[in-house]
Write a protein that holds these residues in place. Sequence first.
Motif, PDB file in Angstrom:
ATOM      1  N   GLU A   1       0.828  -1.203   0.000  1.00  0.00           N
ATOM      2  CA  GLU A   1       0.000   0.000   0.000  1.00  0.00           C
ATOM      3  C   GLU A   1       0.867   1.259   0.000  1.00  0.00           C
ATOM      4  O   GLU A   1       0.595   2.224  -0.722  1.00  0.00           O
ATOM      5  CB  GLU A   1      -0.926  -0.007   1.217  1.00  0.00           C
ATOM      6  N   GLY A   2       1.936   1.241   0.801  1.00  0.00           N
ATOM      7  CA  GLY A   2       2.801   2.410   0.894  1.00  0.00           C
ATOM      8  C   GLY A   2       3.564   2.684  -0.388  1.00  0.00           C
ATOM      9  O   GLY A   2       3.643   3.831  -0.852  1.00  0.00           O
ATOM     10  N   VAL A   3       4.147   1.628  -0.984  1.00  0.00           N
ATOM     11  CA  VAL A   3       4.877   1.804  -2.237  1.00  0.00           C
ATOM     12  C   VAL A   3       3.921   2.238  -3.343  1.00  0.00           C
ATOM     13  O   VAL A   3       4.243   3.098  -4.170  1.00  0.00           O
ATOM     14  CB  VAL A   3       5.626   0.508  -2.619  1.00  0.00           C
ATOM     15  N   GLY A   4       2.720   1.665  -3.351  1.00  0.00           N
ATOM     16  CA  GLY A   4       1.739   2.058  -4.350  1.00  0.00           C
ATOM     17  C   GLY A   4       1.341   3.518  -4.233  1.00  0.00           C
ATOM     18  O   GLY A   4       1.102   4.193  -5.239  1.00  0.00           O
ATOM     19  N   ALA A   5       1.282   4.013  -3.001  1.00  0.00           N
ATOM     20  CA  ALA A   5       0.947   5.424  -2.801  1.00  0.00           C
ATOM     21  C   ALA A   5       2.098   6.330  -3.230  1.00  0.00           C
ATOM     22  O   ALA A   5       1.880   7.410  -3.789  1.00  0.00           O
ATOM     23  CB  ALA A   5       0.601   5.667  -1.334  1.00  0.00           C
ATOM     24  N   ARG A   6       3.324   5.875  -2.974  1.00  0.00           N
ATOM     25  CA  ARG A   6       4.487   6.691  -3.340  1.00  0.00           C
ATOM     26  C   ARG A   6       4.723   6.682  -4.844  1.00  0.00           C
ATOM     27  O   ARG A   6       5.122   7.701  -5.423  1.00  0.00           O
ATOM     28  CB  ARG A   6       5.736   6.171  -2.620  1.00  0.00           C
ATOM     29  N   TYR A   7       4.494   5.514  -5.475  1.00  0.00           N
ATOM     30  CA  TYR A   7       4.716   5.367  -6.914  1.00  0.00           C
ATOM     31  C   TYR A   7       3.412   4.911  -7.570  1.00  0.00           C
ATOM     32  O   TYR A   7       3.254   3.739  -7.929  1.00  0.00           O
ATOM     33  CB  TYR A   7       5.821   4.342  -7.183  1.00  0.00           C
ATOM     34  N   PRO A   8       2.464   5.821  -7.742  1.00  0.00           N
ATOM     35  CA  PRO A   8       1.130   5.413  -8.216  1.00  0.00           C
ATOM     36  C   PRO A   8       1.122   4.822  -9.621  1.00  0.00           C
ATOM     37  O   PRO A   8       0.195   4.091  -9.968  1.00  0.00           O
ATOM     38  CB  PRO A   8       0.323   6.718  -8.160  1.00  0.00           C
ATOM     39  N   GLY A   9       2.139   5.092 -10.418  1.00  0.00           N
ATOM     40  CA  GLY A   9       2.181   4.547 -11.771  1.00  0.00           C
ATOM     41  C   GLY A   9       2.859   3.199 -11.871  1.00  0.00           C
ATOM     42  O   GLY A   9       3.027   2.658 -12.969  1.00  0.00           O
TER      43      GLY A   9
ATOM     44  N   ASN B   1       3.372  -0.843 -11.488  1.00  0.00           N
ATOM     45  CA  ASN B   1       2.615  -2.095 -11.475  1.00  0.00           C
ATOM     46  C   ASN B   1       3.132  -2.964 -10.332  1.00  0.00           C
ATOM     47  O   ASN B   1       4.251  -3.485 -10.381  1.00  0.00           O
ATOM     48  CB  ASN B   1       2.778  -2.817 -12.810  1.00  0.00           C
ATOM     49  N   LEU B   2       2.319  -3.150  -9.315  1.00  0.00           N
ATOM     50  CA  LEU B   2       2.739  -3.894  -8.125  1.00  0.00           C
ATOM     51  C   LEU B   2       2.430  -5.390  -8.212  1.00  0.00           C
ATOM     52  O   LEU B   2       2.763  -6.133  -7.280  1.00  0.00           O
ATOM     53  CB  LEU B   2       2.067  -3.307  -6.885  1.00  0.00           C
ATOM     54  N   THR B   3       1.841  -5.827  -9.297  1.00  0.00           N
ATOM     55  CA  THR B   3       1.454  -7.239  -9.410  1.00  0.00           C
ATOM     56  C   THR B   3       2.608  -8.203  -9.128  1.00  0.00           C
ATOM     57  O   THR B   3       2.425  -9.190  -8.393  1.00  0.00           O
ATOM     58  CB  THR B   3       0.866  -7.517 -10.807  1.00  0.00           C
ATOM     59  N   PRO B   4       3.832  -7.971  -9.667  1.00  0.00           N
ATOM     60  CA  PRO B   4       4.920  -8.932  -9.400  1.00  0.00           C
ATOM     61  C   PRO B   4       5.303  -9.031  -7.927  1.00  0.00           C
ATOM     62  O   PRO B   4       5.956  -9.998  -7.524  1.00  0.00           O
ATOM     63  CB  PRO B   4       6.091  -8.371 -10.222  1.00  0.00           C
ATOM     64  N   TYR B   5       4.917  -8.047  -7.117  1.00  0.00           N
ATOM     65  CA  TYR B   5       5.340  -8.020  -5.717  1.00  0.00           C
ATOM     66  C   TYR B   5       4.280  -8.594  -4.774  1.00  0.00           C
ATOM     67  O   TYR B   5       4.518  -8.703  -3.572  1.00  0.00           O
ATOM     68  CB  TYR B   5       5.676  -6.583  -5.311  1.00  0.00           C
ATOM     69  N   ARG B   6       3.126  -8.931  -5.322  1.00  0.00           N
ATOM     70  CA  ARG B   6       2.033  -9.428  -4.466  1.00  0.00           C
ATOM     71  C   ARG B   6       2.194 -10.919  -4.165  1.00  0.00           C
ATOM     72  O   ARG B   6       2.753 -11.660  -4.933  1.00  0.00           O
ATOM     73  CB  ARG B   6       0.684  -9.171  -5.139  1.00  0.00           C
TER      74      ARG B   6
END
Length: 296
Positions: free
Chosen positions: A281-289, A291-296
């Motif tokens: 959630e934090g990284v997604g907020a800092r870098y909104p563009g 793609n966090l899928t590989p990290y889930r």
Amino acid sequence: MTGDRVTAEHIAHYRDHGFAVIENFLTAEELRGVREDLRAAVPGWVEYCDDPQAHPCPVDPGSVVGRADVTSFPFAGEHLNAFYLHPELRRFAALNAQTEDLYIEQANVLTKCRGHPRDMDQVMHCDYGNHTLAYPPDLPEYWQTAYLFYFTDVDDDHAPTAVCSWQHYPERLRVPGSFTREKRPELYEKEVKVTVPAGSVLAYSMRTFHRGTQFFADAGRIVGFLTYAPAAWKWLGIVGWSQEAIRPDFRTWIEAATPEERTLFGFPPPGHSYWTEETLEGVGARYPGMNLTPYR
């Protein structure tokens, strides 16, 4: 490992002498793209270096203070960034360190010209002084691989790098890490000047004596530095990339990079225990563009 650009001969020369010169690493088309990006990264320098009689020097050499002439990764455009992440450069560093687990501890572009504060005959030195807190042993698992990129033609008048083969200093310890001409004249007598066309690369070790030389013409030069280090050893490295993360262009690059590319700069890799609901959630907020899928 050999490729079309880093050959078996380059690898053998590096292992025997502590350096390798890879002429014309970049194709003509790649070099054109890189130089277009450099026009944005270091305005005016490509034109000045190509024809110093027709174009003014972009800076007053006497006014350069500190590291004002250093431009750090990432750069404007896609060609220059892609070159710094070229897979053959990464593979060669992995071969030297005997591991694929690497990180980039230095990536920048430097400009200089005649009369610049860096326009000097340096003493012969090894680069480990500001690349490790400890000492670079002759053990591959600790080997850092440094690259010096030449983005403009370099002849004897254009401040070529001088490098001396390991064959001329067979002693085990590289301490002290620098010598004046008076102390070790043979290092200077046996040096090789790296005079190369634009698009060429010098690969060298932290155990290799080398030096910068002076300009003998009213001209300029654009070079780049890239250094890979084994990721396991936290005492290695000239910079911390976290200090760059406040730059908007660095954040943009982080968002667009692949997971593998981010990891090369120390970003937590997919599958690491760092990744939790909170950090996602934090990284997604800092870098909104991003793609966090590989990290889930």
